[in-house]
Design a protein around this motif. Structure first.
Motif, mmCIF file in Angstrom:
data_model
loop_
_atom_site.group_PDB
_atom_site.id
_atom_site.type_symbol
_atom_site.label_atom_id
_atom_site.label_comp_id
_atom_site.label_asym_id
_atom_site.label_seq_id
_atom_site.Cartn_x
_atom_site.Cartn_y
_atom_site.Cartn_z
ATOM 1 N N ARG A 1 44.378 55.184 31.479
ATOM 2 C CA ARG A 1 44.837 53.907 31.883
ATOM 3 C C ARG A 1 43.858 53.010 32.587
ATOM 4 N NH1 ARG A 1 49.269 52.095 32.097
ATOM 5 N NH2 ARG A 1 49.280 51.186 34.208
ATOM 6 N N MET A 2 43.071 53.905 33.605
ATOM 7 C CA MET A 2 42.049 53.270 34.113
ATOM 8 C C MET A 2 40.849 52.670 33.297
ATOM 9 S SD MET A 2 43.267 53.222 37.183
ATOM 10 C CE MET A 2 44.790 53.449 36.719
ATOM 11 N N ALA A 3 40.574 53.443 32.243
ATOM 12 C CA ALA A 3 39.681 53.361 31.244
ATOM 13 C C ALA A 3 39.978 52.036 30.546
ATOM 14 C CB ALA A 3 39.151 54.251 30.374
ATOM 15 N N ALA A 4 41.289 51.827 30.061
ATOM 16 C CA ALA A 4 41.890 50.789 29.321
ATOM 17 C C ALA A 4 41.748 49.420 30.344
ATOM 18 C CB ALA A 4 43.251 51.006 28.888
ATOM 19 N N GLU A 5 41.938 49.572 31.724
ATOM 20 C CA GLU A 5 41.676 48.723 32.399
ATOM 21 C C GLU A 5 40.402 48.528 33.262
ATOM 22 O OE1 GLU A 5 43.314 45.760 32.852
ATOM 23 O OE2 GLU A 5 45.533 46.164 32.052
ATOM 24 N N ARG A 6 39.332 48.809 32.583
ATOM 25 C CA ARG A 6 38.052 49.047 33.241
ATOM 26 C C ARG A 6 37.640 47.994 34.209
ATOM 27 N NH1 ARG A 6 32.571 47.763 32.534
ATOM 28 N NH2 ARG A 6 31.217 49.633 32.678
ATOM 29 N N GLY B 1 59.342 52.943 32.752
ATOM 30 C CA GLY B 1 59.956 54.031 32.070
ATOM 31 C C GLY B 1 58.556 54.955 31.513
ATOM 32 N N ALA B 2 57.502 54.433 31.556
ATOM 33 C CA ALA B 2 56.170 55.123 31.124
ATOM 34 C C ALA B 2 55.866 56.470 32.113
ATOM 35 C CB ALA B 2 55.014 54.295 31.281
ATOM 36 N N LEU B 3 56.032 56.503 33.242
ATOM 37 C CA LEU B 3 56.063 57.529 34.256
ATOM 38 C C LEU B 3 57.322 58.686 34.014
ATOM 39 C CD1 LEU B 3 54.194 58.884 36.187
ATOM 40 C CD2 LEU B 3 55.548 57.536 37.948
ATOM 41 N N ASP B 4 58.322 58.077 33.630
ATOM 42 C CA ASP B 4 59.513 59.030 33.641
ATOM 43 C C ASP B 4 59.441 59.543 32.335
ATOM 44 O OD1 ASP B 4 60.754 57.949 35.842
ATOM 45 O OD2 ASP B 4 62.074 56.340 34.704
ATOM 46 N N THR B 5 58.840 59.104 31.367
ATOM 47 C CA THR B 5 58.590 59.669 29.931
ATOM 48 C C THR B 5 57.297 60.610 30.189
ATOM 49 O OG1 THR B 5 59.197 57.667 28.692
ATOM 50 C CG2 THR B 5 57.627 59.414 27.658
ATOM 51 N N ALA B 6 56.372 60.315 30.894
ATOM 52 C CA ALA B 6 55.023 61.272 31.269
ATOM 53 C C ALA B 6 55.665 62.357 31.989
ATOM 54 C CB ALA B 6 54.108 60.601 31.725
ATOM 55 N N MET B 7 56.855 62.373 32.711
ATOM 56 C CA MET B 7 57.148 63.468 33.594
ATOM 57 C C MET B 7 58.340 64.332 32.814
ATOM 58 S SD MET B 7 55.437 63.362 36.195
ATOM 59 C CE MET B 7 56.344 64.222 37.785
ATOM 60 N N LEU B 8 58.489 64.175 31.639
ATOM 61 C CA LEU B 8 59.630 64.973 31.147
ATOM 62 C C LEU B 8 59.256 66.541 30.737
ATOM 63 C CD1 LEU B 8 60.946 62.422 28.536
ATOM 64 C CD2 LEU B 8 62.214 63.293 30.446
ATOM 65 N N PRO B 9 58.016 66.784 30.600
ATOM 66 C CA PRO B 9 57.913 68.372 30.209
ATOM 67 C C PRO B 9 57.983 68.854 31.467
ATOM 68 C CG PRO B 9 56.116 66.872 29.292
ATOM 69 C CD PRO B 9 56.638 66.186 30.424
ATOM 70 N N GLU B 10 58.060 70.344 31.561
ATOM 71 C CA GLU B 10 58.526 71.180 32.610
ATOM 72 C C GLU B 10 57.131 71.066 33.787
ATOM 73 O OE1 GLU B 10 60.779 73.810 34.846
ATOM 74 O OE2 GLU B 10 61.155 72.850 32.878
ATOM 75 N N PRO B 11 57.465 70.930 34.867
ATOM 76 C CA PRO B 11 56.376 70.900 35.819
ATOM 77 C C PRO B 11 55.449 72.244 35.567
ATOM 78 C CG PRO B 11 58.377 70.217 37.013
ATOM 79 C CD PRO B 11 58.762 70.945 35.636
ATOM 80 N N SER B 12 54.078 71.761 35.721
ATOM 81 C CA SER B 12 53.245 73.046 35.411
ATOM 82 C C SER B 12 51.692 72.323 35.991
ATOM 83 C CB SER B 12 53.078 73.580 34.052
ATOM 84 O OG SER B 12 52.734 72.738 33.247
ATOM 85 N N ARG B 13 50.878 73.069 36.101
ATOM 86 C CA ARG B 13 49.547 72.894 36.066
ATOM 87 C C ARG B 13 49.005 72.211 34.786
ATOM 88 N NH1 ARG B 13 44.974 77.535 36.471
ATOM 89 N NH2 ARG B 13 45.742 77.691 38.775
ATOM 90 N N ASP B 14 49.628 72.667 33.519
ATOM 91 C CA ASP B 14 49.297 71.839 32.328
ATOM 92 C C ASP B 14 49.651 70.518 32.410
ATOM 93 O OD1 ASP B 14 47.763 74.029 31.514
ATOM 94 O OD2 ASP B 14 49.703 74.855 30.270
ATOM 95 N N LEU B 15 50.791 70.246 32.732
ATOM 96 C CA LEU B 15 51.552 68.819 33.312
ATOM 97 C C LEU B 15 50.550 67.985 33.944
ATOM 98 C CD1 LEU B 15 53.525 66.665 32.384
ATOM 99 C CD2 LEU B 15 54.919 67.648 34.285
ATOM 100 N N VAL B 16 49.949 68.440 34.969
ATOM 101 C CA VAL B 16 49.138 68.028 36.008
ATOM 102 C C VAL B 16 48.022 67.298 35.309
ATOM 103 C CG1 VAL B 16 47.946 68.026 38.177
ATOM 104 C CG2 VAL B 16 50.045 69.247 38.067
ATOM 105 N N VAL B 17 47.396 68.347 34.230
ATOM 106 C CA VAL B 17 46.095 68.213 33.677
ATOM 107 C C VAL B 17 46.461 66.876 32.752
ATOM 108 C CG1 VAL B 17 44.661 68.743 31.649
ATOM 109 C CG2 VAL B 17 45.285 70.457 33.563
ATOM 110 N N GLU B 18 47.428 66.793 31.929
ATOM 111 C CA GLU B 18 47.942 65.648 31.072
ATOM 112 C C GLU B 18 48.178 64.600 31.956
ATOM 113 O OE1 GLU B 18 47.463 65.660 27.822
ATOM 114 O OE2 GLU B 18 46.665 67.718 28.439
ATOM 115 N N LEU B 19 48.765 64.649 33.091
ATOM 116 C CA LEU B 19 48.988 63.307 33.888
ATOM 117 C C LEU B 19 47.872 62.894 34.378
ATOM 118 C CD1 LEU B 19 52.149 64.367 35.875
ATOM 119 C CD2 LEU B 19 52.172 62.632 33.995
ATOM 120 N N MET B 20 46.726 63.646 34.780
ATOM 121 C CA MET B 20 45.402 63.168 35.379
ATOM 122 C C MET B 20 44.756 62.463 34.087
ATOM 123 S SD MET B 20 45.342 63.538 38.470
ATOM 124 C CE MET B 20 43.557 63.968 39.084
#
Length: 191
Positions: free
Chosen positions: A95-100, A70-89
Protein backbone atom coordinates in the motif's frame (compact mmCIF):
# COMPACT_ATOMS: atom_id res chain seq x y z
CA UNK A 1 -11.54 31.33 1.07
CA UNK A 2 -12.56 29.16 -1.87
CA UNK A 3 -14.84 26.20 -1.09
CA UNK A 4 -14.59 23.79 -4.02
CA UNK A 5 -13.71 20.46 -2.28
CA UNK A 6 -12.62 18.74 -5.50
CA UNK A 7 -10.26 21.59 -6.39
CA UNK A 8 -8.92 21.65 -2.81
CA UNK A 9 -8.20 17.88 -3.00
CA UNK A 10 -6.49 18.33 -6.39
CA UNK A 11 -4.32 21.12 -4.98
CA UNK A 12 -3.39 18.99 -1.98
CA UNK A 13 -2.54 16.06 -4.23
CA UNK A 14 -0.35 18.39 -6.28
CA UNK A 15 1.29 19.61 -3.06
CA UNK A 16 2.06 16.01 -2.08
CA UNK A 17 3.72 15.45 -5.45
CA UNK A 18 5.75 18.65 -5.05
CA UNK A 19 6.92 17.55 -1.61
CA UNK A 20 7.83 14.07 -2.87
CA UNK A 21 9.81 15.49 -5.80
CA UNK A 22 11.28 18.69 -4.37
CA UNK A 23 11.07 18.37 -0.59
CA UNK A 24 9.22 20.56 1.86
CA UNK A 25 11.43 23.54 1.00
CA UNK A 26 10.15 23.36 -2.59
CA UNK A 27 6.54 23.55 -1.44
CA UNK A 28 5.32 26.96 -2.55
CA UNK A 29 1.93 28.14 -3.75
CA UNK A 30 3.43 28.76 -7.17
CA UNK A 31 4.85 25.19 -7.32
CA UNK A 32 1.50 23.73 -6.26
CA UNK A 33 -0.38 25.77 -8.86
CA UNK A 34 2.05 24.70 -11.59
CA UNK A 35 1.84 21.02 -10.62
CA UNK A 36 -1.97 21.16 -10.45
CA UNK A 37 -2.12 22.93 -13.82
CA UNK A 38 -4.18 25.83 -12.46
CA UNK A 39 -3.67 29.58 -12.80
CA UNK A 40 -1.03 31.17 -10.55
CA UNK A 41 -2.64 32.31 -7.31
CA UNK A 42 -5.26 29.57 -7.18
CA UNK A 43 -3.84 27.76 -4.16
CA UNK A 44 -3.57 31.00 -2.18
CA UNK A 45 -7.36 31.23 -2.52
CA UNK A 46 -7.66 27.85 -0.71
CA UNK A 47 -4.96 28.10 1.95
CA UNK A 48 -4.27 31.15 4.08
CA UNK A 49 -0.54 30.43 4.43
CA UNK A 50 2.11 27.77 4.02
CA UNK A 51 1.50 26.40 7.54
CA UNK A 52 -2.13 25.71 6.71
CA UNK A 53 -1.09 24.08 3.45
CA UNK A 54 1.40 21.82 5.26
CA UNK A 55 -1.19 20.85 7.85
CA UNK A 56 -3.79 20.02 5.23
CA UNK A 57 -1.23 18.10 3.16
CA UNK A 58 -0.70 15.89 6.21
CA UNK A 59 -4.42 15.28 6.54
CA UNK A 60 -4.70 14.48 2.83
CA UNK A 61 -1.81 12.00 3.03
CA UNK A 62 -3.61 10.08 5.75
CA UNK A 63 -6.85 10.10 3.75
CA UNK A 64 -5.01 8.61 0.78
CA UNK A 65 -3.19 6.04 2.93
CA UNK A 66 -6.36 4.85 4.66
CA UNK A 67 -7.51 1.49 3.24
CA UNK A 68 -10.84 1.28 1.46
CA UNK A 69 -13.81 0.34 3.60
CA UNK A 70 -13.82 -3.38 4.30
CA UNK A 71 -10.26 -3.98 3.03
CA UNK A 72 -8.86 -4.42 6.53
CA UNK A 73 -11.74 -6.69 7.55
CA UNK A 74 -11.03 -8.89 4.54
CA UNK A 75 -7.31 -8.94 5.29
CA UNK A 76 -8.04 -10.03 8.87
CA UNK A 77 -10.24 -13.01 7.93
CA UNK A 78 -7.58 -15.74 8.30
CA UNK A 79 -6.82 -17.20 11.73
CA UNK A 80 -4.54 -14.93 13.79
CA UNK A 81 -0.95 -16.13 13.48
CA UNK A 82 2.60 -15.03 12.82
CA UNK A 83 2.04 -15.89 9.14
CA UNK A 84 -0.94 -13.54 9.05
CA UNK A 85 1.19 -10.78 10.58
CA UNK A 86 3.74 -11.34 7.78
CA UNK A 87 0.99 -11.04 5.16
CA UNK A 88 -0.49 -7.93 6.80
CA UNK A 89 2.93 -6.25 6.94
CA UNK A 90 3.53 -7.11 3.27
CA UNK A 91 0.07 -5.75 2.41
CA UNK A 92 0.90 -2.53 4.26
CA UNK A 93 4.26 -2.20 2.48
CA UNK A 94 2.54 -2.70 -0.91
CA UNK A 95 0.00 0.00 0.00
CA UNK A 96 2.83 2.38 0.88
CA UNK A 97 4.67 1.56 -2.36
CA UNK A 98 1.48 2.22 -4.33
CA UNK A 99 1.28 5.63 -2.65
CA UNK A 100 5.01 6.35 -2.88
CA UNK A 101 4.50 10.12 -3.16
CA UNK A 102 2.38 10.13 -0.02
CA UNK A 103 4.98 8.20 1.91
CA UNK A 104 7.80 10.48 0.72
CA UNK A 105 5.58 13.46 1.53
CA UNK A 106 5.12 12.08 5.03
CA UNK A 107 8.92 11.84 5.42
CA UNK A 108 9.15 15.48 4.40
CA UNK A 109 6.41 16.44 6.85
CA UNK A 110 8.29 14.66 9.64
CA UNK A 111 11.43 16.64 8.83
CA UNK A 112 9.50 19.89 8.56
CA UNK A 113 7.83 19.14 11.91
CA UNK A 114 11.23 19.33 13.60
CA UNK A 115 11.20 23.05 12.77
CA UNK A 116 7.50 23.81 13.20
CA UNK A 117 6.05 23.10 16.67
CA UNK A 118 2.41 23.36 15.54
CA UNK A 119 2.96 20.89 12.71
CA UNK A 120 4.89 18.61 15.08
CA UNK A 121 2.01 18.63 17.58
CA UNK A 122 -0.58 17.80 14.89
CA UNK A 123 1.58 15.14 13.22
CA UNK A 124 2.35 13.55 16.58
CA UNK A 125 -1.36 13.47 17.40
CA UNK A 126 -2.28 11.82 14.11
CA UNK A 127 0.57 9.29 14.14
CA UNK A 128 -0.07 8.45 17.81
CA UNK A 129 -3.76 7.89 17.06
CA UNK A 130 -2.88 5.64 14.13
CA UNK A 131 -0.39 3.66 16.21
CA UNK A 132 -2.89 3.30 19.08
CA UNK A 133 -5.50 2.01 16.62
CA UNK A 134 -3.02 -0.52 15.21
CA UNK A 135 -2.24 -1.74 18.72
CA UNK A 136 -5.94 -1.99 19.53
CA UNK A 137 -6.69 -3.93 16.34
CA UNK A 138 -3.75 -6.29 16.86
CA UNK A 139 -4.77 -7.14 20.42
CA UNK A 140 -8.51 -7.33 19.66
CA UNK A 141 -7.84 -9.75 16.79
CA UNK A 142 -5.92 -12.07 19.08
CA UNK A 143 -2.70 -11.76 17.08
CA UNK A 144 0.45 -13.14 18.68
CA UNK A 145 2.39 -10.65 20.77
CA UNK A 146 1.53 -7.61 22.82
CA UNK A 147 1.67 -3.82 22.59
CA UNK A 148 5.48 -3.89 22.46
CA UNK A 149 5.30 -6.31 19.52
CA UNK A 150 3.23 -3.81 17.54
CA UNK A 151 5.58 -0.95 18.47
CA UNK A 152 8.62 -2.94 17.32
CA UNK A 153 6.87 -3.89 14.07
CA UNK A 154 6.00 -0.22 13.50
CA UNK A 155 9.59 0.91 14.06
CA UNK A 156 10.99 -1.90 11.91
CA UNK A 157 8.60 -1.33 8.99
CA UNK A 158 9.11 2.42 9.13
CA UNK A 159 12.88 1.92 8.91
CA UNK A 160 12.59 -0.63 6.13
CA UNK A 161 10.36 1.67 4.11
CA UNK A 162 12.63 4.69 4.64
CA UNK A 163 15.51 2.67 3.18
CA UNK A 164 13.33 1.10 0.47
CA UNK A 165 12.22 4.50 -0.81
CA UNK A 166 15.40 6.50 -0.29
CA UNK A 167 18.30 4.04 -0.82
CA UNK A 168 16.75 0.96 -2.43
CA UNK A 169 20.10 -0.73 -3.16
CA UNK A 170 21.06 -0.81 0.52
CA UNK A 171 19.61 -4.24 1.19
CA UNK A 172 21.87 -6.18 -1.17
CA UNK A 173 19.01 -6.91 -3.57
CA UNK A 174 17.08 -8.69 -0.82
CA UNK A 175 13.44 -8.41 -1.60
CA UNK A 176 11.31 -6.27 0.71
CA UNK A 177 8.91 -9.19 1.23
CA UNK A 178 11.79 -11.36 2.46
CA UNK A 179 13.01 -8.66 4.83
CA UNK A 180 9.49 -8.21 6.20
CA UNK A 181 9.21 -11.94 6.85
CA UNK A 182 12.55 -11.92 8.67
CA UNK A 183 11.54 -8.92 10.79
CA UNK A 184 8.19 -10.45 11.73
CA UNK A 185 9.72 -13.84 12.55
CA UNK A 186 12.26 -12.17 14.83
CA UNK A 187 9.77 -9.88 16.59
CA UNK A 188 6.47 -11.78 16.77
CA UNK A 189 6.42 -14.69 19.19
CA UNK A 190 5.57 -18.14 17.83
CA UNK A 191 2.04 -19.34 18.55
Amino acid sequence: MARNPERRAALLDAAIEVMADEGARGLTFRAVDARAGVPTGTSSNYFTDRDQLLSQVGERIFVRLTPEAGALDTAMLPEPSRDLVVELMRWLARRMAAERSCYLGLFELRLEATRRPELRARLTEVLRGDLDENIRLHLAAGMPGDEDTVLLLYFALTGLLVDHFTVPGLHDARELDTLIETVVNRIVPAA
